[in-house]
Scaffold this active site. Structure first.
Site, PDB file in Angstrom:
ATOM      1  N   CYS A   1      19.829  20.696  20.095  1.00 20.86           N
ATOM      2  CA  CYS A   1      21.001  21.167  19.137  1.00 20.86           C
ATOM      3  C   CYS A   1      20.553  22.347  18.591  1.00 20.86           C
ATOM      4  O   CYS A   1      19.277  22.636  18.300  1.00 20.86           O
ATOM      5  CB  CYS A   1      21.704  20.260  18.251  1.00 20.86           C
ATOM      6  SG  CYS A   1      22.575  20.898  16.991  1.00 20.86           S
TER       7      CYS A   1
ATOM      8  N   HIS B   1      11.260   8.848  13.644  1.00 21.35           N
ATOM      9  CA  HIS B   1      11.958   9.993  14.772  1.00 21.35           C
ATOM     10  C   HIS B   1      11.842  11.169  15.238  1.00 21.35           C
ATOM     11  O   HIS B   1      10.826  11.781  15.258  1.00 21.35           O
ATOM     12  CB  HIS B   1      13.027  10.322  13.429  1.00 21.35           C
ATOM     13  CG  HIS B   1      14.745  10.319  14.795  1.00 21.35           C
ATOM     14  ND1 HIS B   1      14.879  11.469  14.495  1.00 21.35           N
ATOM     15  CD2 HIS B   1      15.678   9.445  13.878  1.00 21.35           C
ATOM     16  CE1 HIS B   1      16.352  11.586  14.564  1.00 21.35           C
ATOM     17  NE2 HIS B   1      17.080  10.210  14.244  1.00 21.35           N
TER      18      HIS B   1
ATOM     19  N   GLU C   1      13.652  13.520  15.982  1.00 20.96           N
ATOM     20  CA  GLU C   1      13.438  14.988  16.110  1.00 20.96           C
ATOM     21  C   GLU C   1      12.443  15.539  14.441  1.00 20.96           C
ATOM     22  O   GLU C   1      12.270  16.512  14.653  1.00 20.96           O
ATOM     23  CB  GLU C   1      15.020  15.107  15.069  1.00 20.96           C
ATOM     24  CG  GLU C   1      15.680  16.305  14.107  1.00 20.96           C
ATOM     25  CD  GLU C   1      16.228  16.509  12.628  1.00 20.96           C
ATOM     26  OE1 GLU C   1      17.100  15.470  13.446  1.00 20.96           O
ATOM     27  OE2 GLU C   1      16.390  17.211  12.207  1.00 20.96           O
TER      28      GLU C   1
ATOM     29  N   ASN D   1      22.382   8.448  12.118  1.00 20.17           N
ATOM     30  CA  ASN D   1      23.854   9.017  11.327  1.00 20.17           C
ATOM     31  C   ASN D   1      24.920   7.842  11.280  1.00 20.17           C
ATOM     32  O   ASN D   1      25.009   7.742  10.135  1.00 20.17           O
ATOM     33  CB  ASN D   1      23.797  10.040  11.743  1.00 20.17           C
ATOM     34  CG  ASN D   1      25.083   9.913  13.166  1.00 20.17           C
ATOM     35  OD1 ASN D   1      25.801   9.581  12.902  1.00 20.17           O
ATOM     36  ND2 ASN D   1      24.304   9.888  13.683  1.00 20.17           N
TER      37      ASN D   1
END
Ligand code: SF4
Length: 282
Positions: free
Chosen positions: A98, A125, A127, A223
Site C-alpha cells: 500500500c 504482524h 506490516e 483492523n
C-alpha cells in the site's frame, strides 16, 4: 429491529489495489505458464483466499522449495531481505505494498540514519515485519518494538523516531503515547492511513447510534478486531463475525443493530449479512 450501516466500511484503497494486482498476476502467470503465489494471505478474508486458491494462487512465506513464478506482495509490504531472497531465487514480484505503508517504510530508512527507530505494533504482524526488515546501505536497521504501554519501562530514554502499524488499536496507542511522554525528543513521523481514520470515525458514530453491532471481517484481521474493540469501548456489545452464518441469535433481540466491516471484507459478504438480517425480520 432497526439496522444501521456504518458510513465507511469494506475494502480500503490498499486492499482493492492488492486484489486488482492479484488478478493481473494470475493473468500473467496463466499466459506465461508460471506458478502464481501470494506472500502470506493476500487479505484477511477466508472466502477471497479460497477463491484465489481455486484459480491457482498458492500462499508461501519463503522462496525455498518452490518453483520460481509470480509473487504478489500484499498491502502490508515485505522486508528488504525477503524481497531480495525472492528476486535472487528468480521470482517476478507484483508489488501491492500500500502506498501509505510504502511511504512509512521509506521514511523508516530515512530516519534510521539519525535516530533509533521505535515501532509500535503487533509482534509478528506482516506490516511490522516489513517495518523491522528495512535495510539501510544493505544492512538491517536496528529497531525496538513496543506492543503495549508496560513494555516502555524497558526502554532507555533516547530520541526515538516512532512508527505505528497502520491498523494498530488507537486506545492502546494512546496508552503507549502517554507512557512515552516521559521520554525526551521523541518524534512521531509515520504516515497516518486516512482510510483507517474514516473507518474508525464511522465506527464511533455508529456505536453511538446502536444498541449492539455486528463487525464483519476475518478473525485474523487486525483492523476488524480494532473496530470491534472500539465499539466495546463505547459500552456497546460487538459481535465479530466472518459471514452471515455466524450471526448470533441474540443479535435479533436489539432495538437498533449496527453493521460495520473491516478493510478486507468484500461487499458481497456485507450485503449477505444485511439481507439475512432483513429476511429474518419479516
Ligand atoms: S488500511 Fe490503510 S494502510 Fe492499510 S492497506 Fe488499507 S489503505 Fe493501506
Amino acid at each position: 429491529m432497526k439496522i444501521v450501516l456504518a458510513k465507511t466500511m469494506g475494502y480500503c484503497g490498499g486492499v482493492s489495489r492488492a486484489l486488482d494486482l492479484a488478478e493481473e498476476a494470475i493473468a500473467y502467470a496463466t499466459e506465461h505458464a508460471l506458478p502464481v503465489y501470494s506472500l502470506g494471505k493476500l487479505i484477511h478474508n477466508p472466502q477471497v483466499i479460497a477463491s484465489l486458491a481455486e484459480r491457482g494462487m498458492s500462499i508461501i512465506e519463503h522462496p525455498e522449495g518452490y518453483e520460481p513464478g509470480v509473487l504478489v506482495v500484499r498491502a502490508h509490504g515485505i522486508s528488504d531481505m525477503l524481497r531480495k531472497e525472492f528476486i535472487d531465487a528468480g521470482f517476478l514480484l507484483f508489488d501491492a505494498t500500500c502506498p501509505v505503508v510504502r511511504h512509512n517504510l521509506s521514511n523508516i530508512a530515512h530516519w534510521a540514519k539519525t535516530r533509533p527507530i521505535l515501532i509500535i505494533g503487533h509482534k509478528g504482524h506482516p506490516e511490522v515485519l516489513a517495518m523491522q526488515g528495512v535495510h539501510v546501505g544493505g544492512k538491517p536497521i536496528k529497531s525496538f518494538l513496543i506492543t503495549n504501554a508496560e513494555e516502555t519501562s524497558s526502554l532507555i530514554d533516547r530520541p526515538y523516531a516512532v512508527f505505528v502499524q497502520t491498523t494498530f488499536d488507537q486506545v492502546l496507542l494512546e496508552e503507549i503515547r502517554g507512557s512515552l511522554e516521559a521520554f525526551h525528543h521523541v518524534v512521531y513521523v509515520n504516515e497516518i492511513c486516512p482510510s483507517s481514520i474514516s473507518r474508525r470515525m464511522a465506527a464511533l458514530d455508529l456505536a453511538r447510534q446502536c444498541d449492539a453491532a455486528l463487525v464483519i471481517g476475518g478473525k485474523q484481521s487486525a483492523n476488524t478486531k480494532a473496530l470491534a474493540e472500539l465499539v466495546s469501548n463505547e459500552g456497546k456489545k460487538a459481535y465479530h463475525i466472518e459471514d452471515s452464518t455466524e450471526i448470533p441469535v441474540e443479535a435479533f433481540s436489539y432495538g437498533t443493530l449496527g453493521i460495520l466491516a473491516g478493510a478486507s471484507t468484500p461487499s458481497s459478504i456485507i450485503e449477505e449479512v444485511v439481507q439475512t438480517l432483513q429476511r429474518s425480520k419479516t
